[in-house]
Design a protein around this motif. Structure first.
Motif, PDB file in Angstrom:
ATOM      1  N   SER A 187       0.869  -1.177   0.000  1.00 38.96           N
ATOM      2  CA  SER A 187       0.000   0.000   0.000  1.00 38.96           C
ATOM      3  C   SER A 187       0.907   1.229   0.000  1.00 38.96           C
ATOM      4  CB  SER A 187      -0.898   0.014   1.243  1.00 38.96           C
ATOM      5  OG  SER A 187      -0.098   0.214   2.402  1.00 38.96           O
ATOM      6  N   GLN A 188       0.342   2.357  -0.365  1.00 37.00           N
ATOM      7  CA  GLN A 188       1.125   3.588  -0.334  1.00 37.00           C
ATOM      8  C   GLN A 188       1.600   3.863   1.089  1.00 37.00           C
ATOM      9  OE1 GLN A 188      -0.779   7.155  -1.713  1.00 37.00           O
ATOM     10  NE2 GLN A 188       0.936   8.434  -1.120  1.00 37.00           N
ATOM     11  N   GLN A 189       0.741   3.614   2.059  1.00 36.02           N
ATOM     12  CA  GLN A 189       1.098   3.843   3.453  1.00 36.02           C
ATOM     13  C   GLN A 189       2.271   2.958   3.871  1.00 36.02           C
ATOM     14  OE1 GLN A 189      -2.150   3.191   6.175  1.00 36.02           O
ATOM     15  NE2 GLN A 189      -1.018   3.969   7.911  1.00 36.02           N
ATOM     16  N   GLU A 190       2.235   1.693   3.486  1.00 33.51           N
ATOM     17  CA  GLU A 190       3.340   0.778   3.810  1.00 33.51           C
ATOM     18  C   GLU A 190       4.643   1.241   3.154  1.00 33.51           C
ATOM     19  OE1 GLU A 190       4.680  -3.881   3.074  1.00 33.51           O
ATOM     20  OE2 GLU A 190       2.688  -3.228   2.453  1.00 33.51           O
ATOM     21  N   LEU A 191       4.562   1.637   1.884  1.00 34.24           N
ATOM     22  CA  LEU A 191       5.756   2.086   1.172  1.00 34.24           C
ATOM     23  C   LEU A 191       6.326   3.353   1.801  1.00 34.24           C
ATOM     24  CD1 LEU A 191       7.737   1.827  -1.159  1.00 34.24           C
ATOM     25  CD2 LEU A 191       6.050   2.987  -2.615  1.00 34.24           C
ATOM     26  N   GLU A 192       5.478   4.317   2.079  1.00 32.35           N
ATOM     27  CA  GLU A 192       5.953   5.551   2.716  1.00 32.35           C
ATOM     28  C   GLU A 192       6.550   5.270   4.085  1.00 32.35           C
ATOM     29  OE1 GLU A 192       2.530   8.112   2.648  1.00 32.35           O
ATOM     30  OE2 GLU A 192       3.146   9.016   0.753  1.00 32.35           O
ATOM     31  N   GLY A 193       5.932   4.344   4.837  1.00 29.45           N
ATOM     32  CA  GLY A 193       6.458   3.985   6.151  1.00 29.45           C
ATOM     33  C   GLY A 193       7.854   3.396   6.065  1.00 29.45           C
ATOM     34  N   LYS A 194       8.069   2.525   5.090  1.00 32.90           N
ATOM     35  CA  LYS A 194       9.400   1.925   4.910  1.00 32.90           C
ATOM     36  C   LYS A 194      10.423   2.986   4.525  1.00 32.90           C
ATOM     37  CE  LYS A 194       8.588  -2.516   5.427  1.00 32.90           C
ATOM     38  NZ  LYS A 194       9.276  -3.371   6.371  1.00 32.90           N
ATOM     39  N   ILE A 195      10.043   3.856   3.599  1.00 30.27           N
ATOM     40  CA  ILE A 195      10.971   4.889   3.134  1.00 30.27           C
ATOM     41  C   ILE A 195      11.288   5.870   4.256  1.00 30.27           C
ATOM     42  CG2 ILE A 195      11.215   6.866   1.578  1.00 30.27           C
ATOM     43  CD1 ILE A 195       9.488   5.234  -0.434  1.00 30.27           C
ATOM     44  N   ASN A 196      10.268   6.320   4.978  1.00 29.91           N
ATOM     45  CA  ASN A 196      10.460   7.320   6.029  1.00 29.91           C
ATOM     46  C   ASN A 196      11.161   6.762   7.258  1.00 29.91           C
ATOM     47  OD1 ASN A 196       9.269   9.319   4.475  1.00 29.91           O
ATOM     48  ND2 ASN A 196       7.238   8.895   5.277  1.00 29.91           N
ATOM     49  N   CYS A 197      11.050   5.456   7.518  1.00 28.01           N
ATOM     50  CA  CYS A 197      11.674   4.866   8.707  1.00 28.01           C
ATOM     51  C   CYS A 197      13.114   4.451   8.462  1.00 28.01           C
ATOM     52  CB  CYS A 197      10.871   3.647   9.163  1.00 28.01           C
ATOM     53  SG  CYS A 197       9.308   4.088   9.936  1.00 28.01           S
ATOM     54  N   THR A 198      13.550   4.562   7.245  1.00 29.55           N
ATOM     55  CA  THR A 198      14.897   4.138   6.912  1.00 29.55           C
ATOM     56  C   THR A 198      15.880   5.255   7.225  1.00 29.55           C
ATOM     57  OG1 THR A 198      14.051   2.717   5.173  1.00 29.55           O
ATOM     58  CG2 THR A 198      16.368   3.300   5.051  1.00 29.55           C
ATOM     59  N   THR A 199      16.838   4.934   8.076  1.00 31.56           N
ATOM     60  CA  THR A 199      17.905   5.890   8.364  1.00 31.56           C
ATOM     61  C   THR A 199      19.142   5.431   7.605  1.00 31.56           C
ATOM     62  OG1 THR A 199      18.512   4.638  10.326  1.00 31.56           O
ATOM     63  CG2 THR A 199      17.003   6.480  10.640  1.00 31.56           C
ATOM     64  N   CYS A 200      19.372   6.069   6.488  1.00 31.04           N
ATOM     65  CA  CYS A 200      20.529   5.704   5.689  1.00 31.04           C
ATOM     66  C   CYS A 200      21.091   6.945   5.012  1.00 31.04           C
ATOM     67  CB  CYS A 200      20.177   4.628   4.670  1.00 31.04           C
ATOM     68  SG  CYS A 200      18.793   5.004   3.627  1.00 31.04           S
ATOM     69  N   ASP A 201      22.320   6.817   4.583  1.00 29.07           N
ATOM     70  CA  ASP A 201      22.978   7.921   3.898  1.00 29.07           C
ATOM     71  C   ASP A 201      22.403   8.125   2.504  1.00 29.07           C
ATOM     72  OD1 ASP A 201      24.825   8.474   6.027  1.00 29.07           O
ATOM     73  OD2 ASP A 201      25.832   6.614   5.467  1.00 29.07           O
ATOM     74  N   TYR A 202      21.999   7.046   1.858  1.00 35.12           N
ATOM     75  CA  TYR A 202      21.304   7.152   0.584  1.00 35.12           C
ATOM     76  C   TYR A 202      20.527   5.873   0.339  1.00 35.12           C
ATOM     77  CZ  TYR A 202      25.019   4.397  -1.635  1.00 35.12           C
ATOM     78  OH  TYR A 202      25.909   3.419  -1.968  1.00 35.12           O
ATOM     79  N   SER A 203      19.549   5.987  -0.550  1.00 37.16           N
ATOM     80  CA  SER A 203      18.742   4.822  -0.902  1.00 37.16           C
ATOM     81  C   SER A 203      18.389   4.873  -2.376  1.00 37.16           C
ATOM     82  CB  SER A 203      17.472   4.757  -0.043  1.00 37.16           C
ATOM     83  OG  SER A 203      16.675   5.893  -0.276  1.00 37.16           O
ATOM     84  N   ILE A 204      18.046   3.712  -2.893  1.00 34.87           N
ATOM     85  CA  ILE A 204      17.584   3.555  -4.268  1.00 34.87           C
ATOM     86  C   ILE A 204      16.213   2.908  -4.201  1.00 34.87           C
ATOM     87  CG2 ILE A 204      17.986   2.376  -6.469  1.00 34.87           C
ATOM     88  CD1 ILE A 204      20.997   2.397  -5.744  1.00 34.87           C
ATOM     89  N   ILE A 205      15.273   3.464  -4.941  1.00 36.17           N
ATOM     90  CA  ILE A 205      13.928   2.902  -5.007  1.00 36.17           C
ATOM     91  C   ILE A 205      13.658   2.557  -6.465  1.00 36.17           C
ATOM     92  CG2 ILE A 205      11.479   3.242  -4.566  1.00 36.17           C
ATOM     93  CD1 ILE A 205      12.359   5.500  -2.594  1.00 36.17           C
ATOM     94  N   LEU A 206      13.441   1.275  -6.742  1.00 34.39           N
ATOM     95  CA  LEU A 206      13.122   0.825  -8.095  1.00 34.39           C
ATOM     96  C   LEU A 206      11.691   0.317  -8.113  1.00 34.39           C
ATOM     97  CD1 LEU A 206      16.484  -0.034  -8.428  1.00 34.39           C
ATOM     98  CD2 LEU A 206      15.369  -0.776 -10.488  1.00 34.39           C
ATOM     99  N   PHE A 207      10.920   0.817  -9.049  1.00 35.85           N
ATOM    100  CA  PHE A 207       9.540   0.368  -9.236  1.00 35.85           C
ATOM    101  C   PHE A 207       9.520  -0.604 -10.403  1.00 35.85           C
ATOM    102  CE2 PHE A 207       9.155   4.489  -7.196  1.00 35.85           C
ATOM    103  CZ  PHE A 207       8.223   4.225  -6.209  1.00 35.85           C
TER     104      PHE A 207
END
Length: 106
Positions: free
Chosen positions: A52-72
């Motif tokens: 769900s959009q909520q699940e995806l946003e939660g994963k992205i926002n809870c990630t503490t990292c220097d950088y990330s890559i998101i592939l759809f």
């Protein structure tokens, strides 16, 4: 350095599309864990299947990292000349929208 890759599998409409999505997820996973792809550890790569959009946003926002890559990976759609991503059965998103990580369109 903390880093994370999210492989987001979107909605599929047939078993053939699901197999294709899974094939590409496996290929991306293999690439990113190889030396050429950055030698990521398996725990630095997260596969989200039809979230769900909520699940995806939660994963992205809870990630503490220097950088990330998101592939759809999966089905796209167009709405009013916008290219969108079919996240699941009931949600289309417009990735990269101004002032928002994800913008819901249904």
């Amino acid at each position: 350095m903390n880093r994370k890759i999210f492989l987001v599998q979107g909605n599929f409409h047939s078993a053939e599309e699901e197999r294709a999505d899974n094939y590409f997820i496996d290929r991306y996973f293999s690439f990113f864990t190889s030396n050429v792809g950055g030698a990521y550890d398996a725990d630095e790569i997260e596969v989200l299947k039809r979230p769900s959009q909520q699940e995806l946003e939660g994963k992205i926002n809870c990630t503490t990292c220097d950088y990330s890559i998101i592939l759809f990976l999966g089905h796209g759609a167009t709405n009013e000349s916008h290219h969108m991503f079919e996240l699941n059965d009931s949600e289309l998103i417009l990735p990269g929208c101004e002032n928002s990580k994800l913008n819901t369109k249904v």
